[in-house]
Design a protein around this motif. Sequence first.
Motif, PDB file in Angstrom:
ATOM      1  N   VAL A  23      77.449  36.798  62.332  1.00  0.00           N
ATOM      2  CA  VAL A  23      77.829  36.682  60.925  1.00  0.00           C
ATOM      3  C   VAL A  23      77.227  35.389  60.381  1.00  0.00           C
ATOM      4  O   VAL A  23      77.416  34.320  60.974  1.00  0.00           O
ATOM      5  CB  VAL A  23      79.368  36.648  60.761  1.00  0.00           C
ATOM      6  N   SER A  24      76.493  35.489  59.279  1.00  0.00           N
ATOM      7  CA  SER A  24      75.886  34.294  58.703  1.00  0.00           C
ATOM      8  C   SER A  24      75.504  34.535  57.254  1.00  0.00           C
ATOM      9  O   SER A  24      75.282  35.671  56.841  1.00  0.00           O
ATOM     10  CB  SER A  24      74.641  33.905  59.496  1.00  0.00           C
ATOM     11  N   ALA A  25      75.401  33.441  56.506  1.00  0.00           N
ATOM     12  CA  ALA A  25      74.908  33.495  55.129  1.00  0.00           C
ATOM     13  C   ALA A  25      73.406  33.221  55.069  1.00  0.00           C
ATOM     14  O   ALA A  25      72.787  33.383  54.025  1.00  0.00           O
ATOM     15  CB  ALA A  25      75.655  32.484  54.269  1.00  0.00           C
ATOM     16  N   VAL A  42      76.286  41.047  60.415  1.00  0.00           N
ATOM     17  CA  VAL A  42      76.903  41.245  59.104  1.00  0.00           C
ATOM     18  C   VAL A  42      76.597  40.004  58.254  1.00  0.00           C
ATOM     19  O   VAL A  42      76.914  38.890  58.654  1.00  0.00           O
ATOM     20  CB  VAL A  42      78.429  41.420  59.221  1.00  0.00           C
ATOM     21  N   PRO A  43      75.972  40.200  57.099  1.00  0.00           N
ATOM     22  CA  PRO A  43      75.700  39.051  56.235  1.00  0.00           C
ATOM     23  C   PRO A  43      76.955  38.596  55.497  1.00  0.00           C
ATOM     24  O   PRO A  43      77.837  39.403  55.214  1.00  0.00           O
ATOM     25  CB  PRO A  43      74.658  39.591  55.250  1.00  0.00           C
ATOM     26  N   LYS A  44      77.017  37.295  55.234  1.00  0.00           N
ATOM     27  CA  LYS A  44      78.097  36.755  54.397  1.00  0.00           C
ATOM     28  C   LYS A  44      77.645  36.833  52.955  1.00  0.00           C
ATOM     29  O   LYS A  44      76.468  36.662  52.672  1.00  0.00           O
ATOM     30  CB  LYS A  44      78.383  35.297  54.754  1.00  0.00           C
ATOM     31  N   PRO A  45      78.514  37.039  52.019  1.00  0.00           N
ATOM     32  CA  PRO A  45      79.940  37.274  52.225  1.00  0.00           C
ATOM     33  C   PRO A  45      80.157  38.668  52.815  1.00  0.00           C
ATOM     34  O   PRO A  45      79.490  39.637  52.442  1.00  0.00           O
ATOM     35  CB  PRO A  45      80.547  37.173  50.834  1.00  0.00           C
ATOM     36  N   MET A  46      81.076  38.730  53.780  1.00  0.00           N
ATOM     37  CA  MET A  46      81.358  40.010  54.432  1.00  0.00           C
ATOM     38  C   MET A  46      82.112  40.915  53.473  1.00  0.00           C
ATOM     39  O   MET A  46      83.001  40.475  52.757  1.00  0.00           O
ATOM     40  CB  MET A  46      82.207  39.795  55.683  1.00  0.00           C
ATOM     41  N   ARG A  47      81.720  42.177  53.513  1.00  0.00           N
ATOM     42  CA  ARG A  47      82.433  43.180  52.728  1.00  0.00           C
ATOM     43  C   ARG A  47      83.009  44.204  53.690  1.00  0.00           C
ATOM     44  O   ARG A  47      82.332  44.628  54.641  1.00  0.00           O
ATOM     45  CB  ARG A  47      81.486  43.846  51.728  1.00  0.00           C
ATOM     46  N   ARG A  48      84.237  44.587  53.461  1.00  0.00           N
ATOM     47  CA  ARG A  48      84.922  45.508  54.353  1.00  0.00           C
ATOM     48  C   ARG A  48      84.144  46.812  54.522  1.00  0.00           C
ATOM     49  O   ARG A  48      84.064  47.348  55.621  1.00  0.00           O
ATOM     50  CB  ARG A  48      86.333  45.780  53.837  1.00  0.00           C
ATOM     51  N   LEU A  51      81.493  45.980  57.112  1.00  0.00           N
ATOM     52  CA  LEU A  51      81.981  45.547  58.417  1.00  0.00           C
ATOM     53  C   LEU A  51      82.667  46.664  59.205  1.00  0.00           C
ATOM     54  O   LEU A  51      82.406  46.845  60.401  1.00  0.00           O
ATOM     55  CB  LEU A  51      82.940  44.363  58.248  1.00  0.00           C
TER      56      LEU A  51
END
Length: 67
Positions: A23-25, A42-48, A51
Motif C-alpha cells: 500500500v502506497s501513495a 493497492v494505491p492510496k487513498p485506499m477505496r473499499r 481493496l
Amino acid sequence: MTGPEAVVKIHAMGEGDVKIVGVSADDHAMEAFMNVGADAFVPKPMRREVLIPIIQDIINKNNNAMV
C-alpha cells in the motif's frame, strides 16, 4: 524501512505462506512491491471497492491451494 524492503525481509525469514499487499501513495510503488514478491498492490487513498476484491482473490487463491 520501505514497504518493499519489508517484503524482502519477510521472504528472507522463510515466511512463504504470508500474503503481502503493498500500500502506497507513491506512483512508482506498485512496480517496486511487485518486483520483490508482494502478492498485490493497492494505491492510496485506499477505496473499499478496490481493496475488498483484492483481499477476496488472495483468500480464494489460498483456499484453492489447500485443496
